[in-house]
Write a protein that holds these residues in place. Structure first.
Motif, PDB file in Angstrom:
ATOM      1  N   THR A 195       2.240   5.136   7.276  1.00 51.01           N
ATOM      2  CA  THR A 195       1.961   6.527   7.590  1.00 51.01           C
ATOM      3  C   THR A 195       3.147   7.182   8.269  1.00 51.01           C
ATOM      4  OG1 THR A 195      -0.341   5.891   7.954  1.00 51.01           O
ATOM      5  CG2 THR A 195       0.301   8.080   8.680  1.00 51.01           C
TER       6      THR A 195
ATOM      7  N   GLU B 146      -5.893   0.070   7.314  1.00 49.35           N
ATOM      8  CA  GLU B 146      -6.119  -0.154   5.889  1.00 49.35           C
ATOM      9  C   GLU B 146      -4.844  -0.618   5.179  1.00 49.35           C
ATOM     10  OE1 GLU B 146      -9.091   0.063   4.126  1.00 49.35           O
ATOM     11  OE2 GLU B 146      -9.893   0.141   6.165  1.00 49.35           O
TER      12      GLU B 146
ATOM     13  N   LEU C 168     -10.953   7.666   3.739  1.00 49.82           N
ATOM     14  CA  LEU C 168     -10.315   6.525   3.085  1.00 49.82           C
ATOM     15  C   LEU C 168     -10.670   6.471   1.597  1.00 49.82           C
ATOM     16  CD1 LEU C 168     -10.794   3.869   5.906  1.00 49.82           C
ATOM     17  CD2 LEU C 168      -8.678   5.072   5.287  1.00 49.82           C
TER      18      LEU C 168
ATOM     19  N   VAL D 253      -8.636   9.291  -0.200  1.00 50.49           N
ATOM     20  CA  VAL D 253      -7.231   8.922  -0.346  1.00 50.49           C
ATOM     21  C   VAL D 253      -7.084   7.853  -1.434  1.00 50.49           C
ATOM     22  CG1 VAL D 253      -5.261   7.828   0.798  1.00 50.49           C
ATOM     23  CG2 VAL D 253      -6.541   9.626   1.961  1.00 50.49           C
TER      24      VAL D 253
ATOM     25  N   TYR E  52      -1.880   1.065   5.016  1.00 46.89           N
ATOM     26  CA  TYR E  52      -1.003   2.139   4.553  1.00 46.89           C
ATOM     27  C   TYR E  52       0.165   2.334   5.511  1.00 46.89           C
ATOM     28  CZ  TYR E  52      -4.773   3.639   1.403  1.00 46.89           C
ATOM     29  OH  TYR E  52      -5.747   3.699   0.439  1.00 46.89           O
TER      30      TYR E  52
ATOM     31  N   PHE F 105      -5.290   4.720   8.934  1.00 45.10           N
ATOM     32  CA  PHE F 105      -4.518   4.326   7.753  1.00 45.10           C
ATOM     33  C   PHE F 105      -3.804   2.999   7.971  1.00 45.10           C
ATOM     34  CE2 PHE F 105      -4.417   9.011   6.564  1.00 45.10           C
ATOM     35  CZ  PHE F 105      -5.348   8.861   5.541  1.00 45.10           C
TER      36      PHE F 105
ATOM     37  N   LEU G 200      -5.768   9.430  12.707  1.00 38.40           N
ATOM     38  CA  LEU G 200      -5.563   9.219  11.275  1.00 38.40           C
ATOM     39  C   LEU G 200      -4.515   8.144  11.029  1.00 38.40           C
ATOM     40  CD1 LEU G 200      -5.727  12.873   9.914  1.00 38.40           C
ATOM     41  CD2 LEU G 200      -7.491  11.104   9.816  1.00 38.40           C
ATOM     42  N   THR G 201      -3.458   8.140  11.833  1.00 33.43           N
ATOM     43  CA  THR G 201      -2.413   7.120  11.699  1.00 33.43           C
ATOM     44  C   THR G 201      -3.005   5.741  11.934  1.00 33.43           C
ATOM     45  OG1 THR G 201      -0.702   8.671  12.382  1.00 33.43           O
ATOM     46  CG2 THR G 201      -0.187   6.342  12.600  1.00 33.43           C
TER      47      THR G 201
ATOM     48  N   LYS H 250       0.835  -1.199   0.000  1.00 37.48           N
ATOM     49  CA  LYS H 250       0.000   0.000   0.000  1.00 37.48           C
ATOM     50  C   LYS H 250       0.872   1.253   0.000  1.00 37.48           C
ATOM     51  CE  LYS H 250      -4.505  -1.118   0.816  1.00 37.48           C
ATOM     52  NZ  LYS H 250      -5.745  -0.425   0.801  1.00 37.48           N
TER      53      LYS H 250
ATOM     54  N   ILE I 139       1.757   7.532   3.188  1.00 40.18           N
ATOM     55  CA  ILE I 139       1.025   8.784   3.359  1.00 40.18           C
ATOM     56  C   ILE I 139       1.669   9.606   4.462  1.00 40.18           C
ATOM     57  CG2 ILE I 139      -1.210   9.806   3.953  1.00 40.18           C
ATOM     58  CD1 ILE I 139      -2.474   7.151   2.977  1.00 40.18           C
TER      59      ILE I 139
END
Length: 120
Positions: free
Chosen positions: A29, A25, A112, A115, A27, A22, A18-19, A2, A5
């Motif tokens: 970060t 999902e 999400l 992004v 990502y 993500f 937010l971390t 992934k 970000i």
């Protein structure tokens, strides 16, 4: 793998949530609590997207967007704001080069989806 970000926000709670979102999902970060820190990170790290608050002390997100556009033109930028008059901030962010904008409080699914749509 992934995308990577960079999340830029002066609020520690927002950075943490937010971390976490993500990470769930898949990502990777990176976080910065100021625009200056974000610029230092971008000197050494490659990222696929930058999610930046607009209203921050010292250097605001609008200045950051302009600098990223000059130094990392391929990076996708998503501006977020919950400040008073945020519509004007978000319109300005879009004008200055943000690929998309989101208004706080953020819907996790909307974040999400936004992004993901920028990383296609």
């Amino acid at each position: 793998m992934k995308a990577r970000i960079l999340v830029v926000d002066d609020d520690p709670g927002t950075l943490a949530s937010l971390t976490r979102a993500f990470a769930l999902e898949g990502y990777t970060t990176l976080t910065a609590s100021s625009a200056a820190t974000a610029l230092r990170i971008l000197e050494n790290e490659s990222v696929d997207a930058v999610l930046s608050d607009v209203v921050m002390p010292d250097m605001d997100g609008l200045e950051l967007i302009q600098l990223i556009r000059k130094t990392r033109p391929a990076s996708k930028i998503i501006a977020i704001s919950g400040g008073s008059g945020e519509r004007n901030y978000l319109d300005a962010a879009k004008f200055l080069g943000a690929h998309d904008t989101l208004k706080k409080p953020l819907s996790l699914q909307e974040l999400l989806d936004t992004v993901a749509s920028q990383l296609i």
